[in-house]
Each structure stands twice: as C-alpha cells, then as structure tokens.
Design an enzyme around this catalytic site. Sequence first.
Site, mmCIF file in Angstrom:
data_model
loop_
_atom_site.group_PDB
_atom_site.id
_atom_site.type_symbol
_atom_site.label_atom_id
_atom_site.label_comp_id
_atom_site.label_asym_id
_atom_site.label_seq_id
_atom_site.Cartn_x
_atom_site.Cartn_y
_atom_site.Cartn_z
ATOM 1 N N CYS A 81 -52.497 47.583 -18.210
ATOM 2 C CA CYS A 81 -53.258 47.403 -19.557
ATOM 3 C C CYS A 81 -54.115 48.397 -19.842
ATOM 4 C CB CYS A 81 -53.791 46.061 -19.916
ATOM 5 S SG CYS A 81 -54.992 45.899 -21.039
ATOM 6 N N GLU A 82 -53.960 49.387 -20.796
ATOM 7 C CA GLU A 82 -55.121 50.200 -20.900
ATOM 8 C C GLU A 82 -56.640 49.836 -21.301
ATOM 9 O OE1 GLU A 82 -54.444 51.955 -25.461
ATOM 10 O OE2 GLU A 82 -53.224 52.757 -23.773
ATOM 11 N N HIS A 83 -56.626 48.607 -21.681
ATOM 12 C CA HIS A 83 -57.759 48.022 -22.352
ATOM 13 C C HIS A 83 -58.880 47.792 -20.980
ATOM 14 C CE1 HIS A 83 -55.373 47.445 -26.007
ATOM 15 N NE2 HIS A 83 -56.188 48.338 -26.209
ATOM 16 N N HIS A 84 -57.987 46.837 -20.254
ATOM 17 C CA HIS A 84 -58.884 46.505 -18.885
ATOM 18 C C HIS A 84 -58.437 46.907 -17.584
ATOM 19 C CE1 HIS A 84 -58.837 43.536 -22.269
ATOM 20 N NE2 HIS A 84 -60.019 43.558 -21.980
ATOM 21 N N GLN A 122 -48.155 46.855 -24.530
ATOM 22 C CA GLN A 122 -46.824 46.702 -24.399
ATOM 23 C C GLN A 122 -46.089 47.061 -25.576
ATOM 24 O OE1 GLN A 122 -45.988 42.663 -23.240
ATOM 25 N NE2 GLN A 122 -44.004 42.445 -24.139
ATOM 26 N N HIS A 150 -49.701 39.114 -18.975
ATOM 27 C CA HIS A 150 -50.848 39.979 -19.050
ATOM 28 C C HIS A 150 -51.839 39.239 -18.203
ATOM 29 C CE1 HIS A 150 -49.320 42.789 -22.158
ATOM 30 N NE2 HIS A 150 -48.241 41.996 -22.350
ATOM 31 N N CYS A 152 -54.797 40.416 -17.935
ATOM 32 C CA CYS A 152 -55.995 40.374 -18.717
ATOM 33 C C CYS A 152 -56.161 39.261 -19.621
ATOM 34 C CB CYS A 152 -55.973 41.732 -19.634
ATOM 35 S SG CYS A 152 -54.786 41.994 -20.941
#
Length: 189
Positions: A81-84, A122, A150, A152
């Site tokens: 995940c690019e956020h976390h 995703q 996920h 995250c």
Amino acid sequence: MPEWKRFIMDMQNNIREILIELGEDPEREGLLKTPERVDRSLRFLTRGYHQKLEDVVNGALFEAESDDMVIVRDIEFFSMCEHHMLPFFGKCHVGYIPQGKIIGVSKIARIVDMFARRLQVQERLTKEIAHALQDILGAEGVGVVMDARHLCMQMRGVEKQNSVMTTSSMLGSFRRELATRNEFTRLIR
C-alpha cells in the site's frame, strides 16, 4: 564511492535512524543487520519499478485464430500500500478475448507481478494490468478482477480482520457487452 553504493548506504543509514526513532537500539544483536535486510527486502518488494512490459512479455505473443474467452484465475499477488507501506495480497483473475494474438500464460502472471511489485493502491493496480494486456494484445476485450486483504486495514486503523476488497477493470467488449462481462464473472467465481 560509486553513486549506487552511496545510495545503498544512505538507505541503510535511514533505516538505522528509523530504528532509533522507534526507541530501539540498532546495535542490539538482533538488529545489527536489520538495515541491510530491510534495504534488500524493499528493493525486492518494489522491483516492478525497474521492469518494462516488453521485457516481461519477452516476445511471448503468438498468432491464433481463437476468438473465445481466455481466463487465468487465482493468480496470487503481493503488493504494498502506498499510503502506509504495508502489504496487501490476494488473487487476481484475468480474462481476454483474443483478436489474432494470444499471450503465453505465464506472462499474464508476470505482468500482474510487475505492477504489484510497486507501491500501489488496488484500484490503480487493477486498471494498470487491464490496460497493459489491452495494449500488448490488442484484444477485443479485457477483464481484470482482484480480491485482496489489506494489512493496513487489518493491523492498524479499524482492525477488521476478515475484510476483502474487490476491484475490477473491464475494457472493450467486457465493458460494452453485458453477456461477455457476465460470462467472465461467472467463470472466475
């Protein structure tokens, strides 16, 4: 010192600093080689940035008279995940209707991996796989459905252990023709 070696040392030093910020002692026996291991791990998990579609396909396109749907189900994938920067993983289902060309079946899984091995969301991952197959094959239609868990969402935040996210991207006849879309979705379940 060569530029690439300086970059590796910078990354490992940054990881060491993160350990200190977390309250750890990077000189502790179990952490001595952690910066090196994390560096290698991150490079492996994001190797898709250094791959090109043409190299992954490697000429494995073949002329074929078939115009029947081709489906590869349950392609396992792992992404981050690019956020976390936490993993998400699951299964990818790919279908296409050839228009003069088919692709080697293992190349479909390699295309999934190439895009999955980048920092992702995703929704974009699903679309990138579909468009890459459409571009390389010139297919009448392409469908991609991904189901993923996920970490995250499971390990932090709302902590929902059994949630699964499903995304789809339908191109060409998979988007235009309800019967084609329905056949694909029925066959992948």
